[in-house]
Design a protein around this motif. Sequence first.
Motif, PDB file in Angstrom:
ATOM      1  N   ARG A  85      24.939  36.007  70.203  1.00  0.00           N
ATOM      2  CA  ARG A  85      25.539  34.767  70.693  1.00  0.00           C
ATOM      3  C   ARG A  85      27.727  34.872  70.880  1.00  0.00           C
ATOM      4  O   ARG A  85      28.494  34.055  71.280  1.00  0.00           O
ATOM      5  CB  ARG A  85      25.106  34.003  71.281  1.00  0.00           C
ATOM      6  CG  ARG A  85      23.889  33.733  71.598  1.00  0.00           C
ATOM      7  CD  ARG A  85      23.047  32.652  72.766  1.00  0.00           C
ATOM      8  NE  ARG A  85      23.813  31.612  73.911  1.00  0.00           N
ATOM      9  CZ  ARG A  85      23.813  30.540  74.031  1.00  0.00           C
ATOM     10  NH1 ARG A  85      22.350  29.808  73.411  1.00  0.00           N
ATOM     11  NH2 ARG A  85      24.346  29.952  75.008  1.00  0.00           N
TER      12      ARG A  85
ATOM     13  N   LEU B 257      30.639  34.477  70.455  1.00  0.00           N
ATOM     14  CA  LEU B 257      32.079  35.336  70.211  1.00  0.00           C
ATOM     15  C   LEU B 257      33.184  35.081  69.743  1.00  0.00           C
ATOM     16  O   LEU B 257      34.035  36.373  68.908  1.00  0.00           O
ATOM     17  CB  LEU B 257      32.898  34.438  71.852  1.00  0.00           C
ATOM     18  CG  LEU B 257      31.539  35.075  72.707  1.00  0.00           C
ATOM     19  CD1 LEU B 257      32.516  33.448  74.306  1.00  0.00           C
ATOM     20  CD2 LEU B 257      31.386  35.827  73.086  1.00  0.00           C
TER      21      LEU B 257
ATOM     22  N   VAL C 152      32.712  30.111  69.015  1.00  0.00           N
ATOM     23  CA  VAL C 152      32.269  30.083  70.704  1.00  0.00           C
ATOM     24  C   VAL C 152      31.344  30.700  71.046  1.00  0.00           C
ATOM     25  O   VAL C 152      30.970  31.784  70.157  1.00  0.00           O
ATOM     26  CB  VAL C 152      33.531  30.425  71.050  1.00  0.00           C
ATOM     27  CG1 VAL C 152      33.473  30.283  72.343  1.00  0.00           C
ATOM     28  CG2 VAL C 152      34.830  29.383  70.372  1.00  0.00           C
TER      29      VAL C 152
ATOM     30  N   ARG D 139      29.155  31.172  75.350  1.00  0.00           N
ATOM     31  CA  ARG D 139      29.412  31.259  76.874  1.00  0.00           C
ATOM     32  C   ARG D 139      27.763  30.521  76.881  1.00  0.00           C
ATOM     33  O   ARG D 139      26.679  30.046  75.790  1.00  0.00           O
ATOM     34  CB  ARG D 139      28.376  32.394  77.408  1.00  0.00           C
ATOM     35  CG  ARG D 139      29.854  33.359  77.113  1.00  0.00           C
ATOM     36  CD  ARG D 139      30.611  32.951  78.241  1.00  0.00           C
ATOM     37  NE  ARG D 139      32.009  33.480  78.098  1.00  0.00           N
ATOM     38  CZ  ARG D 139      32.943  34.383  77.740  1.00  0.00           C
ATOM     39  NH1 ARG D 139      33.599  33.069  76.965  1.00  0.00           N
ATOM     40  NH2 ARG D 139      34.178  35.009  77.605  1.00  0.00           N
ATOM     41  N   ASP D 140      28.126  28.825  77.245  1.00  0.00           N
ATOM     42  CA  ASP D 140      26.756  27.757  78.379  1.00  0.00           C
ATOM     43  C   ASP D 140      25.784  29.224  78.760  1.00  0.00           C
ATOM     44  O   ASP D 140      25.818  29.921  79.555  1.00  0.00           O
ATOM     45  CB  ASP D 140      27.633  27.935  79.030  1.00  0.00           C
ATOM     46  CG  ASP D 140      26.784  26.259  79.577  1.00  0.00           C
ATOM     47  OD1 ASP D 140      25.927  26.175  79.613  1.00  0.00           O
ATOM     48  OD2 ASP D 140      26.971  25.453  78.737  1.00  0.00           O
TER      49      ASP D 140
ATOM     50  N   PRO E 138      25.358  28.325  82.943  1.00  0.00           N
ATOM     51  CA  PRO E 138      27.056  28.054  83.210  1.00  0.00           C
ATOM     52  C   PRO E 138      27.298  27.346  84.040  1.00  0.00           C
ATOM     53  O   PRO E 138      26.298  27.340  84.879  1.00  0.00           O
ATOM     54  CB  PRO E 138      27.256  29.429  83.505  1.00  0.00           C
ATOM     55  CG  PRO E 138      26.705  30.150  83.304  1.00  0.00           C
ATOM     56  CD  PRO E 138      25.082  29.823  82.625  1.00  0.00           C
TER      57      PRO E 138
ATOM     58  N   HIS F  93      32.352  29.789  81.313  1.00  0.00           N
ATOM     59  CA  HIS F  93      32.025  28.811  81.061  1.00  0.00           C
ATOM     60  C   HIS F  93      31.017  28.889  80.015  1.00  0.00           C
ATOM     61  O   HIS F  93      30.085  29.354  79.281  1.00  0.00           O
ATOM     62  CB  HIS F  93      30.477  28.022  81.880  1.00  0.00           C
ATOM     63  CG  HIS F  93      29.770  26.817  81.129  1.00  0.00           C
ATOM     64  ND1 HIS F  93      29.467  25.829  82.206  1.00  0.00           N
ATOM     65  CD2 HIS F  93      30.620  25.551  80.379  1.00  0.00           C
ATOM     66  CE1 HIS F  93      29.889  24.602  81.052  1.00  0.00           C
ATOM     67  NE2 HIS F  93      30.088  24.619  80.097  1.00  0.00           N
ATOM     68  N   SER F  94      32.177  28.126  78.574  1.00  0.00           N
ATOM     69  CA  SER F  94      32.373  28.209  77.232  1.00  0.00           C
ATOM     70  C   SER F  94      32.096  27.160  76.596  1.00  0.00           C
ATOM     71  O   SER F  94      32.082  26.157  76.976  1.00  0.00           O
ATOM     72  CB  SER F  94      33.359  29.139  76.551  1.00  0.00           C
ATOM     73  OG  SER F  94      33.081  30.063  76.789  1.00  0.00           O
TER      74      SER F  94
ATOM     75  N   ALA G  50      39.914  30.936  73.037  1.00  0.00           N
ATOM     76  CA  ALA G  50      38.980  30.867  74.667  1.00  0.00           C
ATOM     77  C   ALA G  50      39.358  31.605  75.420  1.00  0.00           C
ATOM     78  O   ALA G  50      39.144  32.095  76.534  1.00  0.00           O
ATOM     79  CB  ALA G  50      37.390  29.941  73.941  1.00  0.00           C
TER      80      ALA G  50
ATOM     81  N   HIS H 130      32.615  21.993  76.350  1.00  0.00           N
ATOM     82  CA  HIS H 130      32.838  22.727  77.154  1.00  0.00           C
ATOM     83  C   HIS H 130      33.771  23.423  77.655  1.00  0.00           C
ATOM     84  O   HIS H 130      35.204  22.195  78.038  1.00  0.00           O
ATOM     85  CB  HIS H 130      31.866  21.697  78.788  1.00  0.00           C
ATOM     86  CG  HIS H 130      30.672  21.497  78.177  1.00  0.00           C
ATOM     87  ND1 HIS H 130      30.151  22.386  78.683  1.00  0.00           N
ATOM     88  CD2 HIS H 130      30.344  20.493  77.863  1.00  0.00           C
ATOM     89  CE1 HIS H 130      28.781  21.385  78.666  1.00  0.00           C
ATOM     90  NE2 HIS H 130      28.794  20.659  77.606  1.00  0.00           N
TER      91      HIS H 130
END
Length: 134
Positions: free
Chosen positions: A20, A22, A30, A32-33, A36, A41-42, A71, A104
């Motif tokens: 997960r 990045l 970092v 992704r949520d 999202p 959405h990160s 990001a 966020h």
Amino acid sequence: MDVSPACPFCGISQAPAHDRILHSNEHAFVIRDGYPVTEGHSLIIPHRHVGSFFDLTPAEQEAMFSLLEQAKADLDHSLNPAGYNIGINDGAAAGQTVPHCHLHLIPRYNEPGKDPRGGVRWVVPEKADYWSNA
């Protein structure tokens, strides 16, 4: 490094080469949520388990902001959003649900029929639309 076994973010941070992640640096990473708000959405999360942004060291804060820029550059290239919301829910009264600091980065897109004015002010809906009563 301070970690909490029950914390979902600490679990990601401690897993070697977690799929997960990045981007990462010495103090933060970092992802992704998982829930999202918009595509892309990160979350920027410190490795150290700390609840409040205000309890981070200056080096940790700087590392998070560096990853925020990275990001954003990736999202600009891959999704080309029209804008961004950037926010931190710091404390339960501010809506923080995972007690591990995280920032966020929410890409925003032009959506016909939707009025984005007020942005983050909508966390207190009755105060958000200040321009209609001015």
